[in-house]
Design a protein around this motif. Structure first.
Motif, PDB file in Angstrom:
ATOM      1  N   ASP A   1     164.809  32.468  25.684  1.00  0.00           N
ATOM      2  CA  ASP A   1     163.686  32.059  24.835  1.00  0.00           C
ATOM      3  C   ASP A   1     164.246  31.939  23.415  1.00  0.00           C
ATOM      4  OD1 ASP A   1     161.350  31.644  23.465  1.00  0.00           O
ATOM      5  OD2 ASP A   1     160.222  33.233  24.472  1.00  0.00           O
ATOM      6  N   SER A   2     164.423  30.702  22.972  1.00  0.00           N
ATOM      7  CA  SER A   2     165.107  30.461  21.700  1.00  0.00           C
ATOM      8  C   SER A   2     164.206  30.631  20.477  1.00  0.00           C
ATOM      9  CB  SER A   2     165.711  29.046  21.688  1.00  0.00           C
ATOM     10  OG  SER A   2     164.675  28.067  21.718  1.00  0.00           O
ATOM     11  N   HIS A   3     162.915  30.943  20.717  1.00  0.00           N
ATOM     12  CA  HIS A   3     161.998  31.065  19.569  1.00  0.00           C
ATOM     13  C   HIS A   3     160.746  31.831  19.997  1.00  0.00           C
ATOM     14  CE1 HIS A   3     160.886  29.174  15.568  1.00  0.00           C
ATOM     15  NE2 HIS A   3     159.728  29.708  15.943  1.00  0.00           N
TER      16      HIS A   3
ATOM     17  N   ASN B   1     173.282  25.952  25.908  1.00  0.00           N
ATOM     18  CA  ASN B   1     173.005  25.336  24.600  1.00  0.00           C
ATOM     19  C   ASN B   1     172.575  26.382  23.579  1.00  0.00           C
ATOM     20  OD1 ASN B   1     173.534  22.910  25.843  1.00  0.00           O
ATOM     21  ND2 ASN B   1     171.383  22.290  25.998  1.00  0.00           N
ATOM     22  N   ALA B   2     171.701  27.303  24.000  1.00  0.00           N
ATOM     23  CA  ALA B   2     171.200  28.341  23.083  1.00  0.00           C
ATOM     24  C   ALA B   2     172.319  29.275  22.674  1.00  0.00           C
ATOM     25  CB  ALA B   2     170.059  29.113  23.739  1.00  0.00           C
TER      26      ALA B   2
ATOM     27  N   LEU C   1     168.715  20.051  24.481  1.00  0.00           N
ATOM     28  CA  LEU C   1     167.498  20.860  24.536  1.00  0.00           C
ATOM     29  C   LEU C   1     167.772  22.363  24.613  1.00  0.00           C
ATOM     30  CD1 LEU C   1     165.406  18.877  27.217  1.00  0.00           C
ATOM     31  CD2 LEU C   1     165.518  18.469  24.738  1.00  0.00           C
ATOM     32  N   VAL C   2     166.867  23.124  24.007  1.00  0.00           N
ATOM     33  CA  VAL C   2     166.740  24.560  24.286  1.00  0.00           C
ATOM     34  C   VAL C   2     165.277  24.814  24.621  1.00  0.00           C
ATOM     35  CG1 VAL C   2     168.692  25.415  22.925  1.00  0.00           C
ATOM     36  CG2 VAL C   2     166.474  25.081  21.805  1.00  0.00           C
ATOM     37  N   LEU C   3     165.027  25.893  25.342  1.00  0.00           N
ATOM     38  CA  LEU C   3     163.650  26.239  25.722  1.00  0.00           C
ATOM     39  C   LEU C   3     163.117  27.326  24.801  1.00  0.00           C
ATOM     40  CD1 LEU C   3     163.973  26.376  29.621  1.00  0.00           C
ATOM     41  CD2 LEU C   3     163.413  24.405  28.170  1.00  0.00           C
TER      42      LEU C   3
END
Length: 255
Positions: free
Chosen positions: A5-7, A248-249, A199-201
């Motif tokens: 969870d990047s945010h 990616n994250a 992309l990141v989620l």
């Protein structure tokens, strides 16, 4: 399936009663890391306490949210700068421009973003951008500052195919969250035309809960719902979405 969870504002007051349980639920669903964007001076202590209690799962950023920018924003930025000099953070953020609620402080928001861009460069950190009703205004500042050393994410991306191409051209990523599951979210027209590498989620919890929880408190345990929707729209296996967005994250935050 491992997800990042990047945010997530997991330190929010809305999790006061069950934060530990919410984090345990997320871990059970494979959400192994949660990156926490700062808001302003009022959120720093509780965010850092959350990180100290869950150091393997919760990782802090440091920045000033645009809706906290007013005439006193220099004081807030001084604190951000001080903290960035004190210890390691995953990124500068969240910062950017928000014209949804109020346009009064647009010049101050622009200045605050420019300062935080320089801080990201100085500390060689990613920058996490908030662009609500302000994609063009934010993009202009980032494009002018991009000299190859800046990296980051347009968090809660809900723009057009053209805007997605602009983000990619900058070398930035797009943060995809609950909006992807909304009937009129618009991402159904965009995600088939972008690469998973860009992309990141994210959940942006406690906000923007995905369908079927829309309107309720969002939490990291719902991230697999976003992953499944992204997989469906991009016609990819959900495992591939998980592996690529996780990579990616980790590359973005280097933590």
């Amino acid at each position: 399936m491992t997800l990042i969870d990047s945010h997530a504002h997991i330190y929010s007051e809305q999790f006061k009663q069950d934060r530990d349980q919410a984090l345990a639920r997320a871990l059970e669903e494979g959400v192994e890391k949660i990156y926490m964007p700062n808001i302003d001076h009022t959120s720093i202590d509780v965010m850092l306490e959350t990180e100290a209690k869950h150091p393997n799962q919760c990782i802090a950023m440091m920045g000033l949210h645009p809706t906290s920018v007013n005439n006193d924003f220099e004081k807030e930025l001084y604190l951000v700068e001080e903290w960035l000099g004190k210890r390691k953070f995953a990124a500068v953020g969240e910062c950017g421009i928000d014209l949804y609620w109020d346009k009064t402080f647009l010049p101050q928001q622009q200045e605050a973003l420019k300062v935080q861009v320089q801080l990201a460069k100085k500390h060689q950190l990613a920058i996490v951008l908030h662009t609500r009703d302000s994609f063009d205004e934010t993009y202009e500042i980032i494009a002018a500052a991009q000299d190859g050393s800046l990296k980051g994410v347009f968090h809660c991306f809900s723009g057009t195919v053209e805007q997605a191409a602009k983000v990619k051209e900058l070398g930035f990523l797009m943060g995809i969250g609950g909006v992807a599951t909304f009937k009129n979210g618009g991402l159904d027209k965009v995600l088939p035309h972008v690469s998973l590498d860009d992309l990141v989620l994210e959940t942006d919890c406690p906000y923007l809960a995905p369908v079927p929880h829309r309107g309720k408190r969002n939490e990291p345990v719902y991230l697999p719902l976003v992953a499944r929707r992204v997989a469906e729209l991009m016609q990819k296996p959900v495992e591939e979405v998980a592996v690529t967005t996780t990579r990616n994250a980790l590359n973005l935050f280097k933590h």
